[in-house]
Design a protein around this motif. Structure first.
Motif, short mmCIF file in Angstrom:
data_model
loop_
_atom_site.label_atom_id
_atom_site.label_comp_id
_atom_site.label_asym_id
_atom_site.label_seq_id
_atom_site.Cartn_x
_atom_site.Cartn_y
_atom_site.Cartn_z
N ARG A 1 25.22 -18.91 -17.95
CA ARG A 1 24.29 -17.88 -18.28
C ARG A 1 24.29 -17.76 -19.98
N PHE A 2 25.21 -17.88 -20.90
CA PHE A 2 25.07 -17.89 -22.13
C PHE A 2 25.03 -19.15 -23.04
N SER A 3 25.43 -20.11 -22.50
CA SER A 3 24.86 -21.46 -23.39
C SER A 3 24.01 -22.16 -22.73
N GLY A 4 23.97 -22.34 -21.49
CA GLY A 4 23.06 -23.14 -20.70
C GLY A 4 21.61 -22.36 -20.46
N ARG A 5 21.87 -21.11 -20.79
CA ARG A 5 20.63 -20.18 -20.47
C ARG A 5 20.01 -20.65 -19.29
N ALA A 6 20.54 -20.70 -18.32
CA ALA A 6 20.29 -21.09 -16.85
C ALA A 6 19.41 -19.93 -16.26
N ARG A 7 18.43 -19.97 -15.72
CA ARG A 7 17.78 -19.09 -14.78
C ARG A 7 18.22 -19.04 -13.30
N LEU A 8 18.46 -20.28 -13.07
CA LEU A 8 18.74 -20.65 -11.68
C LEU A 8 20.14 -21.25 -11.48
N LEU A 9 21.08 -20.90 -10.78
CA LEU A 9 22.32 -21.31 -10.73
C LEU A 9 22.56 -22.04 -9.32
N HIS A 10 23.08 -23.17 -9.33
CA HIS A 10 23.31 -23.88 -7.68
C HIS A 10 24.60 -24.16 -7.61
N ILE A 11 25.48 -23.06 -6.71
CA ILE A 11 26.88 -23.55 -6.70
C ILE A 11 27.00 -24.47 -5.14
N HIS A 12 27.82 -25.42 -5.49
CA HIS A 12 28.19 -26.15 -4.26
C HIS A 12 29.56 -25.83 -3.66
N ASN A 13 29.52 -25.47 -2.46
CA ASN A 13 30.91 -25.34 -1.82
C ASN A 13 31.20 -23.85 -1.70
N ILE A 14 31.83 -23.24 -0.47
CA ILE A 14 32.25 -21.86 -0.51
C ILE A 14 33.33 -21.34 -1.30
N GLY A 15 34.12 -22.26 -1.74
CA GLY A 15 35.33 -21.81 -2.80
C GLY A 15 34.67 -21.39 -4.07
N PRO A 16 33.74 -22.04 -4.83
CA PRO A 16 33.19 -21.57 -5.81
C PRO A 16 32.32 -20.61 -5.76
N ALA A 17 31.83 -20.16 -4.55
CA ALA A 17 30.91 -19.23 -4.28
C ALA A 17 31.36 -18.00 -4.49
N LEU A 18 32.55 -17.77 -4.35
CA LEU A 18 33.46 -16.54 -4.87
C LEU A 18 32.89 -15.85 -6.08
N LEU A 19 32.21 -16.79 -7.00
CA LEU A 19 31.76 -16.32 -8.10
C LEU A 19 30.48 -16.04 -8.23
N GLY A 20 29.69 -16.20 -7.06
CA GLY A 20 28.11 -16.06 -6.87
C GLY A 20 28.06 -14.41 -7.33
N PRO A 21 28.62 -13.39 -6.77
CA PRO A 21 28.15 -11.94 -7.22
C PRO A 21 28.19 -11.80 -8.73
N VAL A 22 29.11 -12.60 -9.23
CA VAL A 22 28.96 -12.21 -10.86
C VAL A 22 27.93 -13.10 -11.46
N ALA A 23 27.44 -14.09 -10.90
CA ALA A 23 26.23 -14.79 -11.20
C ALA A 23 24.87 -13.85 -11.10
N ARG A 24 25.09 -13.30 -10.03
CA ARG A 24 23.88 -12.43 -9.73
C ARG A 24 23.91 -11.16 -10.91
N LEU A 25 25.10 -10.46 -11.04
CA LEU A 25 25.25 -9.45 -11.92
C LEU A 25 24.68 -10.07 -13.23
N LEU A 26 24.98 -11.14 -13.71
CA LEU A 26 24.59 -11.87 -15.10
C LEU A 26 22.90 -12.18 -15.09
N GLY A 27 22.28 -12.06 -13.90
CA GLY A 27 20.77 -11.88 -13.99
C GLY A 27 20.34 -13.16 -13.51
N MET A 28 21.16 -14.25 -12.99
CA MET A 28 20.73 -15.41 -12.59
C MET A 28 20.38 -15.54 -11.11
N LYS A 29 19.21 -16.34 -10.81
CA LYS A 29 18.92 -16.72 -9.30
C LYS A 29 20.00 -17.63 -8.93
N LEU A 30 20.13 -17.47 -7.51
CA LEU A 30 21.20 -18.10 -7.00
C LEU A 30 20.98 -18.90 -5.88
#
Length: 377
Positions: free
Chosen positions: A91-120
Motif C-alpha cells: 500500500r505505502f511503498s509499492g503503491r499497489a492498487r491490486l493485491l494478490h494474496i496466495h493461500n488462505i493463511g496469508p489471506a487473514l490480512l485480506g480485510p486489512v488490505a481492503r481497509l487500506l483501499g486495495m482491490k483484492l
C-alpha cells in the motif's frame, strides 16, 4: 492522440519468493507471473517474498520485480509475519492498487488490505487446515483465513475444480467470487547433451529407467512414508528416489531421511534442469498424498510422458487420468501391488495433459480475472 495511462501496480504476496524456491505456491508463481507480466503491459507486477529465502536486495525476474522483506523463521509465524509487512509495503511503498494474496493463511490480512483501499484477489491453493503438520490452534486460524479470503476478496481463484465446487457449496452467497483456474504443467529445458544427464544420474547412483521417483516437500500430507513402506515390501529391483526437502526440519522429516540406504535415495531440493532429468529418466512417478490442491509435480511428470501413480484423493482425480493410474489413499498393499506391475500400464496421453494444463492459458485466464476486478468500483 492521448497519452497511455501509466501501468497499474500489482503486488503478489503470501509466498517465499521466486525463482527456484521449494513449494507448490512458489512453483505456481514462478511459472505464472512472468507470463502474466509479458501478456499484460498495463500492469507492473511485484512479488513480495521472504528475506530468508531471497537475496537482500530487490531484483528483476523475467520482468517481475522481486522484493525481499523480513519473516520470522518459524513454522507458525513465518508466513503471517511476512504477510503483515507485505500488505503495508504494497500500500505505502509499492503503491499497489491490486493485491494478490496466495493461500488462505496469508489471506487473514485480506480485510486489512481492503481497509487500506486495495482491490483484492486471493488464490486458494489447498485446504491447509487439513494438513497434519498444524496443531489445533493453527488449524482454527487457517479456517479463519479461509473465511477472511471469501469475505474480503473481490475474486477467489481456485486451482482445482472440486475445491471450486466445494467452496460454492459452503459459501453460496459468495459463489460468484470463485473462479476455477488450474495449475499448469511446467516445461523443462532439455539437457544440452548426454554428459549433464549422466553426471546427475551418476551423482545419485541411478540408471535410466531403473528407479521410481517422487517429488515434494517432506511433510506428512505428501505421505512419503506410505510409498517407502510399499516400495520396501515390493522388493522390486529398482531404486526409490525422493526429490525435495522439509520447510522446517521436524520429527517427520527426520524419520523419512532415516530410511535412506542403498535403495532409497533422498536428493534434497533440485532445480528445474535437474528435476527435468530425474523425471525423464524415471520408470515411474508416484504421488501418495493425503491432501493436495492440484499437484504441479504430478502434472509435470504426466506432461513429460512418465508413467504415473497417484493416490485417489479428489484433487488428484481432478486431473482425470485413467483409473489404472490411481490407488486407494494410504493403501500400502495396493501400492505395492501396482509398483510390481509393468509401469507402461500407467503411461498416459502426455500431449493431452500439456494442452489441458498450459501455463500460457492459465496466464490468460488470470489476466481476465485481474481485468474483471480492476473494472469494479
Amino acid at each position: 492522440m492521448t497519452d497511455r495511462a501509466p501501468p497499474l501496480n500489482v503486488c503478489v504476496i503470501g509466498l517465499r519468493g521466486v525463482p527456484g524456491i521449494l513449494g507448490g505456491v512458489e512453483s505456481h508463481c514462478e511459472q505464472l507471473l512472468p507470463r502474466l507480466q509479458a501478456l499484460s503491459p498495463d500492469y507492473r507486477i511485484s512479488v513480495v517474498g521472504r528475506h530468508p529465502y531471497l537475496p537482500a536486495a530487490r531484483f528483476d525476474y523475467k520482468g517481475v520485480t522481486v522484493v525481499p522483506l523480513p519473516a520470522l523463521r518459524s513454522k507458525y509465524f513465518e508466513a503471517i509475519s511476512n504477510t503483515a509487512l507485505a500488505v503495508l509495503y504494497a500500500r505505502f511503498s509499492g503503491r499497489a492498487r491490486l493485491l494478490h494474496i496466495h493461500n488462505i493463511g496469508p489471506a487473514l490480512l485480506g480485510p486489512v488490505a481492503r481497509l487500506l483501499g486495495m482491490k483484492l484477489i486471493v488464490t486458494y491453493h489447498s485446504r491447509n487446515y487439513e494438513h497434519a503438520k498444524w496443531n489445533r490452534v493453527a488449524r482454527a486460524i487457517l479456517r479463519l483465513g479461509e473465511r477472511c479470503a471469501v469475505a474480503a476478496a473481490h475474486k477467489v481463484i481456485v486451482i482445482s475444480r472440486s475445491m471450486t465446487d466445494d467452496l460454492k457449496r459452503r459459501y453460496p452467497r459468495a459463489a460468484a467470487k470463485f473462479v476455477f483456474v488450474p495449475n499448469g504443467a511446467t516445461e523443462f529445458p532439455m539437457p544440452a547433451g548426454g554428459e549433464e544427464e549422466r553426471a546427475l544420474l551418476d551423482r545419485f547412483g541411478l540408471q535410466r529407467g531403473r528407479y521410481i521417483l517422487a517429488v515434494g516437500r517432506l511433510v506428512p500430507e505428501k505421505s512419503f512414508h506410505t510409498l517407502i513402506a510399499a516400495f520396501k515390501a515390493s522388493n522390486a529391483g529398482l531404486k526409490l528416489v525422493i526429490a525435495g526437502k522439509a520447510d522446517h526440519e521436524d520429527a517427520y522429516s527426520r524419520s523419512l531421511l532415516a530410511e535412506a540406504d542403498e535403495r532409497i535415495c533422498f536428493t534434497g531440493f533440485q532445480g528445474h534442469r535437474e528435476l527435468g532429468i530425474l523425471y525423464r529418466n524415471a520408470s515411474l512417478f508416484v504421488l501418495p498424498s493425503t491432501h493436495e490442491g492440484l499437484p504441479i509435480a504430478a502434472l509435470e511428470a504426466a506432461s513429460l510422458g512418465v508413467p504415473v501413480l497417484l493416490s485417489d484423493i479428489q484433487p488428484n482425480l481432478d486431473i482425470d487420468l485413467p483409473a489404472a493410474c490411481y490407488f486407494p489413499v494410504g493403501d500400502v498393499e495396493m501400492l505395492r501391488h501396482k509398483i510390481l506391475q509393468p509401469h507402461e500400464a500407467y503411461r498416459i496421453d502426455h500431449e493431452g495433459i500439456a494442452r489441458r494444463f498450459d501455463w500460457s492459458l492459465v496466464a490468460r485466464q488470470t489476466k481476465d480475472v485481474y481485468a474483471d476486478v480492476c473494472a469494479t468500483n
